[in-house]
Design a protein around this motif. Sequence first.
Motif, PDB file in Angstrom:
ATOM      1  N   UNK A   1       0.867  -1.186   0.000  1.00 54.04           N
ATOM      2  CA  UNK A   1       0.000   0.000   0.000  1.00 54.04           C
ATOM      3  C   UNK A   1       0.898   1.227   0.000  1.00 54.04           C
ATOM      4  N   UNK A   2       0.709   2.109  -0.963  1.00 50.79           N
ATOM      5  CA  UNK A   2       1.549   3.312  -1.025  1.00 50.79           C
ATOM      6  C   UNK A   2       1.268   4.242   0.152  1.00 50.79           C
ATOM      7  N   UNK A   3       0.074   4.147   0.740  1.00 45.19           N
ATOM      8  CA  UNK A   3      -0.247   4.963   1.923  1.00 45.19           C
ATOM      9  C   UNK A   3       0.673   4.578   3.081  1.00 45.19           C
ATOM     10  N   UNK A   4       0.717   3.271   3.384  1.00 46.57           N
ATOM     11  CA  UNK A   4       1.525   2.795   4.502  1.00 46.57           C
ATOM     12  C   UNK A   4       3.018   2.912   4.189  1.00 46.57           C
ATOM     13  N   UNK A   5       3.395   2.581   2.960  1.00 43.54           N
ATOM     14  CA  UNK A   5       4.799   2.695   2.573  1.00 43.54           C
ATOM     15  C   UNK A   5       5.280   4.138   2.699  1.00 43.54           C
ATOM     16  N   UNK A   6       4.449   5.075   2.261  1.00 46.10           N
ATOM     17  CA  UNK A   6       4.799   6.480   2.345  1.00 46.10           C
ATOM     18  C   UNK A   6       4.939   6.948   3.785  1.00 46.10           C
ATOM     19  N   UNK A   7       4.005   6.545   4.638  1.00 46.26           N
ATOM     20  CA  UNK A   7       4.077   6.921   6.046  1.00 46.26           C
ATOM     21  C   UNK A   7       5.364   6.408   6.687  1.00 46.26           C
ATOM     22  N   UNK A   8       5.699   5.151   6.406  1.00 47.47           N
ATOM     23  CA  UNK A   8       6.899   4.561   6.993  1.00 47.47           C
ATOM     24  C   UNK A   8       8.158   5.276   6.531  1.00 47.47           C
ATOM     25  N   UNK A   9       8.168   5.726   5.292  1.00 45.94           N
ATOM     26  CA  UNK A   9       9.367   6.333   4.715  1.00 45.94           C
ATOM     27  C   UNK A   9       9.483   7.818   5.025  1.00 45.94           C
ATOM     28  N   UNK A  10       8.381   8.450   5.372  1.00 47.96           N
ATOM     29  CA  UNK A  10       8.347   9.912   5.510  1.00 47.96           C
ATOM     30  C   UNK A  10       9.077  10.441   6.729  1.00 47.96           C
ATOM     31  N   UNK A  11       9.159   9.636   7.784  1.00 48.24           N
ATOM     32  CA  UNK A  11       9.743  10.124   9.027  1.00 48.24           C
ATOM     33  C   UNK A  11       8.785  10.975   9.839  1.00 48.24           C
ATOM     34  N   UNK A  12       7.529  11.053   9.421  1.00 49.24           N
ATOM     35  CA  UNK A  12       6.517  11.834  10.128  1.00 49.24           C
ATOM     36  C   UNK A  12       5.712  10.924  11.056  1.00 49.24           C
ATOM     37  N   UNK A  13       4.998  11.489  12.042  1.00 49.61           N
ATOM     38  CA  UNK A  13       4.251  10.663  12.995  1.00 49.61           C
ATOM     39  C   UNK A  13       3.269   9.710  12.300  1.00 49.61           C
TER      40      UNK A  13
ATOM     41  N   UNK B   1       4.403   8.907  -9.965  1.00 53.88           N
ATOM     42  CA  UNK B   1       3.314   8.938  -8.984  1.00 53.88           C
ATOM     43  C   UNK B   1       3.839   9.454  -7.660  1.00 53.88           C
ATOM     44  N   UNK B   2       3.015  10.269  -6.978  1.00 58.40           N
ATOM     45  CA  UNK B   2       3.481  10.966  -5.776  1.00 58.40           C
ATOM     46  C   UNK B   2       2.577  10.707  -4.577  1.00 58.40           C
ATOM     47  N   UNK B   3       3.221  10.463  -3.435  1.00 58.20           N
ATOM     48  CA  UNK B   3       2.540  10.442  -2.140  1.00 58.20           C
ATOM     49  C   UNK B   3       3.049  11.664  -1.379  1.00 58.20           C
ATOM     50  N   UNK B   4       2.119  12.481  -0.927  1.00 61.91           N
ATOM     51  CA  UNK B   4       2.446  13.736  -0.240  1.00 61.91           C
ATOM     52  C   UNK B   4       1.902  13.646   1.181  1.00 61.91           C
ATOM     53  N   UNK B   5       2.785  13.799   2.174  1.00 60.81           N
ATOM     54  CA  UNK B   5       2.367  13.674   3.572  1.00 60.81           C
ATOM     55  C   UNK B   5       2.755  14.934   4.340  1.00 60.81           C
ATOM     56  N   UNK B   6       1.788  15.460   5.096  1.00 65.81           N
ATOM     57  CA  UNK B   6       1.992  16.655   5.918  1.00 65.81           C
ATOM     58  C   UNK B   6       1.862  16.247   7.383  1.00 65.81           C
ATOM     59  N   UNK B   7       2.796  16.702   8.206  1.00 70.02           N
ATOM     60  CA  UNK B   7       2.778  16.361   9.622  1.00 70.02           C
ATOM     61  C   UNK B   7       1.639  17.029  10.375  1.00 70.02           C
ATOM     62  N   UNK B   8       1.436  16.643  11.639  1.00 68.64           N
ATOM     63  CA  UNK B   8       0.349  17.199  12.474  1.00 68.64           C
ATOM     64  C   UNK B   8       0.527  18.695  12.700  1.00 68.64           C
ATOM     65  N   UNK B   9      -0.503  19.360  13.223  1.00 65.96           N
ATOM     66  CA  UNK B   9      -0.421  20.799  13.484  1.00 65.96           C
ATOM     67  C   UNK B   9       0.729  21.128  14.422  1.00 65.96           C
ATOM     68  N   UNK B  10       1.274  22.317  14.249  1.00 65.13           N
ATOM     69  CA  UNK B  10       2.322  22.780  15.143  1.00 65.13           C
ATOM     70  C   UNK B  10       1.725  22.973  16.538  1.00 65.13           C
ATOM     71  N   UNK B  11       2.431  22.491  17.560  1.00 67.38           N
ATOM     72  CA  UNK B  11       1.904  22.565  18.926  1.00 67.38           C
ATOM     73  C   UNK B  11       1.912  24.015  19.422  1.00 67.38           C
ATOM     74  N   UNK B  12       0.717  24.482  19.797  1.00 69.38           N
ATOM     75  CA  UNK B  12       0.609  25.837  20.359  1.00 69.38           C
ATOM     76  C   UNK B  12       0.845  25.762  21.866  1.00 69.38           C
ATOM     77  N   UNK B  13       1.407  26.805  22.432  1.00 62.91           N
ATOM     78  CA  UNK B  13       1.666  26.840  23.875  1.00 62.91           C
ATOM     79  C   UNK B  13       0.339  26.892  24.628  1.00 62.91           C
TER      80      UNK B  13
END
Length: 323
Positions: A160-172, A261-273
């Motif tokens: 699955x490119x979804x799971x493969x992309x997540x594993x490779x991205x280094x993001x949460x 073909x591209x998988x684009x992953x964006x990390x979670x929101x920046x933590x606000x104080x």
Amino acid sequence: MNQEDDKKEIALTEAQKVSAQKEKKAPKERPVARVSDVMEDLLNQPLLPALYLVATPIGHLADISLRALAILAKADFVAAEDTRHSRKLLQNYGISSEMISYHDHNGDQMRPKIIKMIKDGRSVALISDAGTPLISDPGYKLAKLVREAGLRVEVAPGASSVIAGLCLSGLPTDTFLFEGFLPVKQVARTKRLETLKTIQGSLVFFETAKRIEAVVKDALACLGDRDASVMRELTKVHEEVIEGKLSDLKSQLETRDLKGEIVFIIGPPLEAEITDEDINEALKNHLSEGASVRDSVSEVMTGMNLPKKRVYDLALKLKKELG
């Protein structure tokens, strides 16, 4: 020990050396040597009348399970989005199962036919052009109707490119949302991105090489300068991962002409104080509902992931103020 015994001992020692040398030269049995036996067992097992959801490689042809190959080889029919494209995979493994076409444009006509095939005792393997069926493809409608008809549905999981992309991205990866393709038009795309701003997890998208630069630019404007990763041609020869802040990706893509073909992953929101006012507001809500100070502190501490002492001190102060 006499001379004859000495000769026998020398001869025995030499024989042991020769035997040891042969053992060293003899190839050791490797674990993969049993693959053919496992495959034979799978091919000998009966394939029940059912719809089989079979994952296929997203790039590298070897990324497919033995069970998936056995199902494709034994199925009465293999339903594919693009039979010409998928036939290359089957031919690579010497599989000659009959192929039928199933995609968005003929789905209304094909779904009743496939259901009848299964009712008549046939087995149908459903595959997508790449990866796991039903993920961003029309297969879910077929699987739903097959289930509603009281027929069997099985899955042979895999690439699955979804799971493969997540594993490779280094993001949460603990929490994520798969969004698929964003709208093509910019106005609709930015509206959709705005609705995703508060998702507390990584956002996973499919995108085309032609649009990725514009999508990254819109994501930066709507979501802020989050960590992100653009991955293209996963598991293929020209696999590439471009990572960094969205602003970094925007700058890099302005000078690049990506393909594939591209998988684009964006990390979670920046933590606000989290301010004391935020904590006091949360404590008030719990206390007003009749919760004790102890329970209120526990709920706020856990919900906001804060140190107990900070929340407890504010709770005592708040209790005095409220009387």
